[in-house]
Design a protein around this motif. Structure first.
Motif, PDB file in Angstrom:
ATOM      1  N   LEU A  47      -5.083   2.470  -6.925  1.00 36.87           N
ATOM      2  CA  LEU A  47      -3.818   2.741  -7.611  1.00 36.87           C
ATOM      3  C   LEU A  47      -3.423   4.198  -7.417  1.00 36.87           C
ATOM      4  O   LEU A  47      -4.277   5.078  -7.339  1.00 36.87           O
ATOM      5  N   ASP A  69       3.873   3.057  -6.046  1.00 36.28           N
ATOM      6  CA  ASP A  69       3.003   2.791  -4.907  1.00 36.28           C
ATOM      7  C   ASP A  69       3.417   3.539  -3.652  1.00 36.28           C
ATOM      8  O   ASP A  69       2.584   3.801  -2.782  1.00 36.28           O
ATOM      9  N   THR A 123      -4.023   8.981  -5.015  1.00 34.34           N
ATOM     10  CA  THR A 123      -4.677   7.771  -5.499  1.00 34.34           C
ATOM     11  C   THR A 123      -5.713   8.153  -6.549  1.00 34.34           C
ATOM     12  O   THR A 123      -6.217   9.284  -6.567  1.00 34.34           O
ATOM     13  N   ARG A 134       5.553  -0.258 -10.743  1.00 33.02           N
ATOM     14  CA  ARG A 134       5.413   0.258  -9.391  1.00 33.02           C
ATOM     15  C   ARG A 134       6.737   0.774  -8.849  1.00 33.02           C
ATOM     16  O   ARG A 134       6.760   1.563  -7.919  1.00 33.02           O
TER      17      ARG A 134
END
Length: 536
Positions: free
Chosen positions: A80, A85, A346, A518
Motif C-alpha cells: 500500500l 495508488d 509504499t 485509492r
C-alpha cells in the motif's frame, strides 16, 4: 477586536488544543523557572513511580513495536502507498533520509556519540567497569538505546498518521489514527486530549534540546578557543540557532528544512570520515563488525531483560527506561514529521527505510566516535576523556587525534556547525509539527504561526537557562525534560491502541477496498494544492 481574534483562531487553529496547550505551556515554564527545585522534585518523583511500577510496560511495548513494524513491512500491507495508488513521493530518497535523520536523531548522536559509550564503559549495568568487556557492553547498550527500538516507536505513529491522512483524507494529527475505534470523536475531547499530550512532548522536548545544544556549542567554543562558556554565550548561541531556524521557516519545507538537512548530512559525513581516516582504522573496522554482531545476537535478550540486581535496576531506570519514555513522548514530533515528508512512499519502503537507514548510520557514527574514545582510554592515550563532561567529550576526542592543531580546530568548528544546523532543523521542523498539532491537522500551516512557535521554543529554552543560572544548582531545563518524559506513559498506551486500529483499517482495505480511498487519498494533495503549497 474580539471577533477578529475569534475568527483567526477558528480559521488557523484548533482552539481547544491551541489555547489549552498554550496556557499549560506558560504555566509549566513559569513553575519550572520560579520554583526549579520543587518542580524538579515533583517531576522526578513521578518519573521514578513510572519507571518503578511500569518499567515492564515500556520494555514489553518497545519490543512489540519493533516486531509489529517488521511484520507490517513484510506483509501484504507493505504494498500500500501512503497516498493514492498512483501517487509519487514528494521528496527524493536522499532528501527524505536527510530530513528524517536530522529531525529524529542527528543532534543526539553528536551530543552522546562519545559521552554515552564512555559513561557505560565506566559504569556498566553488570560486571566491572573499565575493561574490554565493559567496552563491548557499553557499545551494545548505546546501540540498543539509539537504533532499532527508537525508530520503531517513531514508525508506529508516522505510519498511522501517513495512512489515515493520505489514504483516508483525515487530518494529519495523532487522534486521526484512532478513527476506526472512536470515529468522529477524534474531533472532540478525546481527540483534543491526545493532541495536547503530543504538543507537550514536542514543545518541551524541543526547548530542552535547544538548551542542551547551547550547552554543547558553548562547551566547544570554550574547549577550542578558551571563550567564556557562561550564560551569555549560551543565550547568544540560542539567538543564532533560532535565526537560522527562522530563515528556514521563511524558505519553507522544500527550500528550508530540506536544504539545511542535506547540507548538514554531508557535513556530518565529512566529520565522521575525517575521524575514521585519522583514527585507529583497523580497530574501528573490526569493532564495527564485532559490535554490530554482538548487538544483533543479543537484541532479543537485551530487549526483554528486566534487571534484578541493584546496580542493573538503577542503570535501567536511569538510561533504558528514561530513553523509552523520552522516545515515546518525542514520537508525535518525529512521527508526524516523517509522515509529513513521506507522501507517496509504499508502506514497505517507509518502514524499512526509516528503520534500517538511520539505525545503520547511527551504528557507524557510534563506532567511529565512541570506539575512538574507548581505544584512547583503553590504551592510556588520553585520561582527560574519562573526566570530560557530555558536551565536551566529542571536542576532547577531536583534540587528541594525531593531526596538526589547526586541523583539529577545523574539525572542532565543523562539529559546532553540525550541532548548530541539527538544532536549527529540529527547531524548524518542530515548529511545523507543533503548528500542525494545534491547527487541527493541516499539513501546510501558514508561515506566520510556524515563525511564532520557532520563536517560542527559543524563548522557553532561554528563560529556563537564565532561571537555572540564577537559581544556583537547580536545573529547570532538566526538570522540564523529565516532566516531558512522564507523558510517555499515557502515550505508550495510545501507541499500542494505534497499532490495533491501523491493522484493523489496513485489513479492511485489503479485504474490501474502501470506496474512494485509492482515488481520493489525502484531501488537499491534488496537483493544484501541491503547487499552492510550494509557492507558500
Amino acid at each position: 477586536m474580539q471577533q477578529r481574534i475569534r475568527a483567526y483562531l477558528n480559521e488557523h487553529t484548533n482552539p481547544p488544543v491551541f489555547l489549552v496547550s498554550g496556557v499549560a505551556m506558560i504555566a509549566l515554564v513559569v513553575l519550572a523557572a520560579v520554583f526549579p527545585s520543587q518542580f524538579s522534585d515533583i517531576a522526578n518523583a513521578i518519573l521514578n513511580f513510572i519507571t518503578s511500577d511500569f518499567g515492564w510496560l515500556y520494555v514489553g511495548s518497545t519490543a512489540f513495536f519493533l516486531v509489529f513494524v517488521i511484520f507490517v513491512a513484510l506483509s501484504r500491507w507493505g504494498n500500500l502507498r501512503l497516498g493514492p495508488d498512483d501517487s509519487k513521493p514528494e521528496f527524493d530518497t536522499w532528501s527524505w533520509v536527510s530530513m528524517m535523520f536530522t529531525c529524529g536523531m542527528g543532534i543526539g548522536l553528536v551530543y552522546y556519540g562519545v559521552s554515552e559509550p564512555l559513561m557505560h564503559f565506566k559504569n556498566p549495568p553488570v560486571g566491572e567497569g573499565g575493561t574490554a568487556h565493559a567496552a563491548q557492553v557499553a557499545m551494545n547498550y548505546t546501540f540498543f538505546h539509539w537504533c532499532l527500538q527508537p525508530w520503531a516507536i517513531y514508525i508506529v505513529l508516522g505510519l498511522a498518521l501517513g495512512y489515515f491522512s493520505y489514504r483516508r483524507g483525515l487530518p494529519l494529527k495523532p487522534a486521526s489514527a484512532l478513527y476506526p475505534l472512536i470515529g468522529d470523536r477524534i474531533y472532540g475531547p478525546i481527540g483534543h486530549a491526545i493532541d495536547i499530550l503530543a504538543v507537550f512532548g514536542t514543545l518541551f522536548g524541543l526547548a530542552t534540546s535547544i538548551g542542551l545544544g547551547a550547552h554543547q556549542i558553548a562547551a566547544g567554543l570554550h574547549t577550542l578557543f578558551s571563550l567564556p562558556g557562561g550564560l551569555g554565550t549560551e543565550i547568544l548561541v540560542i539567538v543564532v540557532i533560532e535565526m537560522i531556524a527562522i530563515a528556514s521557516v521563511m524558505l519553507g519545507v522544500d527550500a528550508g528544512i530540506r536544504r539545511l538537512s542535506v547540507i548538514n548530512m554531508w557535513l556530518a559525513i565529512a566529520l565522521g570520515l575525517f575521524v575514521f581516516l585519522v583514527g585507529p582504522k583497523i580497530y574501528l573496522l573490526s569493532n564495527l563488525m564485532n559490535d554490530t554482531g554482538y548487538y544483533i545476537q543479543h537484541l532479543p535478550q537485551t530487549s526483554l531483560n528486566m534487571f534484578t540486581s541493584k546496580e542493573g535496576t538503577e542503570f535501567q531506570k536511569a538510561w533504558t527506561l528514561f530513553y523509552w519514555g523520552w522516545w515515546i513522548s518525542w514520537s508525535p514530533f518525529v512521527g508526524l514529521f516523517i509522515a509529513r515528508i513521506s507522501y507517496g512512499y509504499t508502506i514497505r519502503k517507509f518502514i524499512l527505510g526509516t528503520l534500517l537507514i538511520p539505525s545503520g548510520a547511527s551504528i557507524v557514527w557510534f563506532v567511529i566516535f565512541g570506539r575512538t574514545a574507548l581505544h584512547s582510554v583503553l590504551n592510556g592515550v588520553d585520561k582527560a576523556l574519562m573526566s570530560a563532561s557530555a558536551p565536551q567529550a566529542i571536542f576532547v576526542v577531536l583534540q587528541q587525534l594525531s593531526v596538526p592543531n589547526i586541523i583539529s580546530i577545523i574539525a572542532g568548528v565543523t562539529a559546532i556547525v553540525v550541532v548548530a544546523l541539527f538544532f536549527a532543523t529540529s527547531s524548524d521542523s518542530g515548529s511545523l509539527v507543533v503548528d500542525i498539532l494545534t491547527n487541527g491537522g493541516d499539513p501546510n500551516p501558514i508561515w506566520q504561526q510556524r515563525l511564532f512557535w520557532a520563536i517560542m521554543e527559543g524563548v522557553v529554552a532561554a528563560v529556563l537557562l537564565i532561571a537555572g543560572t540564577l537559581g544556583g544548582s537547580a536545573d529547570p531545563l532538566s526538570a522540564l525534560q523529565t516532566a516531558a518524559v512522564t507523558t510517555g506513559l499515557p502515550f505508550c498506551v495510545v501507541l499500542l491502541i494505534m497499532c490495533y486500529a491501523l491493522m484493523r483499517a489496513m485489513n479492511e482495505e485489503t479485504s474490501q477496498p474502501v470506496r474512494g480511498a485509492r482515488q481520493q487519498g489525502s484531501s488537499g494533495r491534488t496537483k493544484q494544492a501541491e503547487e499552492e503549497r510550494r509557492s507558500a
